[in-house]
Design an enzyme around this catalytic site. Structure first.
Site, mmCIF file in Angstrom:
data_model
loop_
_atom_site.group_PDB
_atom_site.id
_atom_site.type_symbol
_atom_site.label_atom_id
_atom_site.label_comp_id
_atom_site.label_asym_id
_atom_site.label_seq_id
_atom_site.Cartn_x
_atom_site.Cartn_y
_atom_site.Cartn_z
ATOM 1 N N THR A 82 10.184 -3.289 0.712
ATOM 2 C CA THR A 82 11.070 -4.001 -0.220
ATOM 3 C C THR A 82 11.224 -3.275 -1.553
ATOM 4 O OG1 THR A 82 9.183 -5.304 -0.962
ATOM 5 C CG2 THR A 82 10.576 -6.284 0.744
ATOM 6 N N GLY B 134 10.255 0.729 -3.910
ATOM 7 C CA GLY B 134 9.584 2.013 -4.082
ATOM 8 C C GLY B 134 9.532 2.909 -2.859
ATOM 9 N N ARG C 95 9.099 -10.219 0.291
ATOM 10 C CA ARG C 95 10.321 -10.716 -0.361
ATOM 11 C C ARG C 95 11.504 -10.663 0.596
ATOM 12 N NH1 ARG C 95 9.465 -7.282 -5.789
ATOM 13 N NH2 ARG C 95 8.360 -5.977 -4.268
ATOM 14 N N TYR D 245 -9.160 0.118 -7.969
ATOM 15 C CA TYR D 245 -7.993 0.692 -7.277
ATOM 16 C C TYR D 245 -8.382 2.027 -6.636
ATOM 17 C CZ TYR D 245 -3.474 2.773 -6.291
ATOM 18 O OH TYR D 245 -2.418 3.389 -5.647
ATOM 19 N N VAL E 77 4.391 8.242 -9.130
ATOM 20 C CA VAL E 77 5.762 8.075 -8.650
ATOM 21 C C VAL E 77 6.391 6.927 -9.436
ATOM 22 C CG1 VAL E 77 7.224 7.892 -6.606
ATOM 23 C CG2 VAL E 77 4.809 8.495 -6.315
ATOM 24 N N PHE F 299 5.402 0.187 -9.169
ATOM 25 C CA PHE F 299 3.941 0.199 -9.111
ATOM 26 C C PHE F 299 3.299 -0.224 -10.446
ATOM 27 C CE2 PHE F 299 -0.015 2.597 -9.778
ATOM 28 C CZ PHE F 299 -0.750 2.259 -8.657
#
Ligand code: NDP
Ligand code: 8X3
Length: 254
Positions: A11, A13, A35, A153, A186, A190
């Site tokens: 949905t 990136g 989504r 992360y 990128v 994000f």
């Protein structure tokens, strides 16, 4: 018959760009995400631009019952998935461990590690039975090193690194290729997700240098899957020229 690629997190990136690229390259694509409106929009875009078929599935990769239901109830013509791109993932928050938010940790661990495992557990037995397939895991520079305030992360992406190496061993007897693609920064949604909707803070992440764009990673995915069958691109680190590791950037002074 066209090959089938399933892309999680399509949905936005990277996932969206990968789905568009693979559809362009004549793969029929299964697109997933939470989504529904965005899945519908992408489905229309692919149908207008390309000849490929699209099937969209709205589910949360963190919930095993949803993953299993969605992927085991696929129509017969969509069941033989050739390419699985485990892309759905996120960072939430940027704090030292001693100030970490437990719910942020749960979201990252449940999505980036458990979600990837749930989808792979559901899709890979078909590949094993057919003795063919290619699993692409989207890791990160955060899986190759650690940076301050990003321990959790980074740990989830180190887990993706370990899982990719383990899957490579497990899939070896079946001729199934496993590729990990590890991007540096990128410019996608994000950072907006990481900073919980704070657009100003997200914009700063990409300020003063040229970050990667999602199509750069879609190109890397296509490079890996378009190799001859005896070639497995096992691990690919793709960085902006202006970024040397998880925390070192060269930014032009204003
Ligand atoms: P985006 O926020 O733009 O996209 C993330 C995608 O993941 C969305 O499609 C989102 O869909 C999906 N997703 C998140 N949580 C869930 C969930 N629980 N269930 C299903 N789908 C989910 O970020 P990127 O495109 O940048 O991120 C894609 C991957 O790339 C991630 O794994 C990220 O860690 C990795 N990565 C990103 C880098 C970057 O700098 N951008 C660098 C290195 C790696 P929805 O919200 O609709 O569910
Ligand atoms: C995303 C890249 O460096 O922001 O995985 O963690 S980084």
């Amino acid at each position: 018959m066209k090959k089938i690629a399933l892309i999680t997190g399509a949905t936005s990136g990277l996932g969206r760009a990968i789905a568009l690229r693979l559809a362009k390259e004549e793969y029929d694509v299964i697109i997933t995400g939470r989504r529904r409106d965005r899945l519908d929009e992408l489905e229309k875009e692919i149908e207008i631009k390309y000849e490929s078929k699209v099937y969209s599935l709205c589910f949360d990769v963190r919930i095993y019952s949803e993953v299993e239901k969605a992927l085991t109830c696929l129509p017969e013509e969509w069941k033989a998935i050739d390419i699985l791109v485990n892309n759905a993932g996120l960072a939430v928050g940027l704090e030292p461990v001693q100030q970490g938010v437990i719910d942020d940790w749960e979201r990252m661990i449940d999505t980036n590690i458990k979600g990837l495992l749930y989808v792979t557990r559901t899709v890979s037995p078909g590949m094993v039975a057919r003795k063919s397939g290619h699993i692409i895991n989207i890791g990160s520079i955060a899986g190759k090193g650690v940076y301050p305030n990003g321990a959790v992360y980074c740990a989830t992406k180190h887990a993706v690194d370990a899982l990719s190496r383990g899957m490579r061993m497990d899939m070896l007897p079946y001729g199934i290729r496993v590729t990990q693609i590890c991007p540096g920064a990128v410019n996608t949604e994000f950072s907006l997700v990481r900073f919980k909707g704070n657009q100003g803070r997200a914009d700063l992440v990409y300020d003063g240098y040229e970050a990667l764009v999602a199509t750069d990673i879609a190109n890397a995915v296509y490079y890996a899957i378009s190799q001859p069958p005896h070639v497995d691109i096992q691990d690919m680190l793709v960085m902006p020229t202006a970024q040397a590791n998880g925390s070192m950037f060269y930014k032009e002074k204003k």
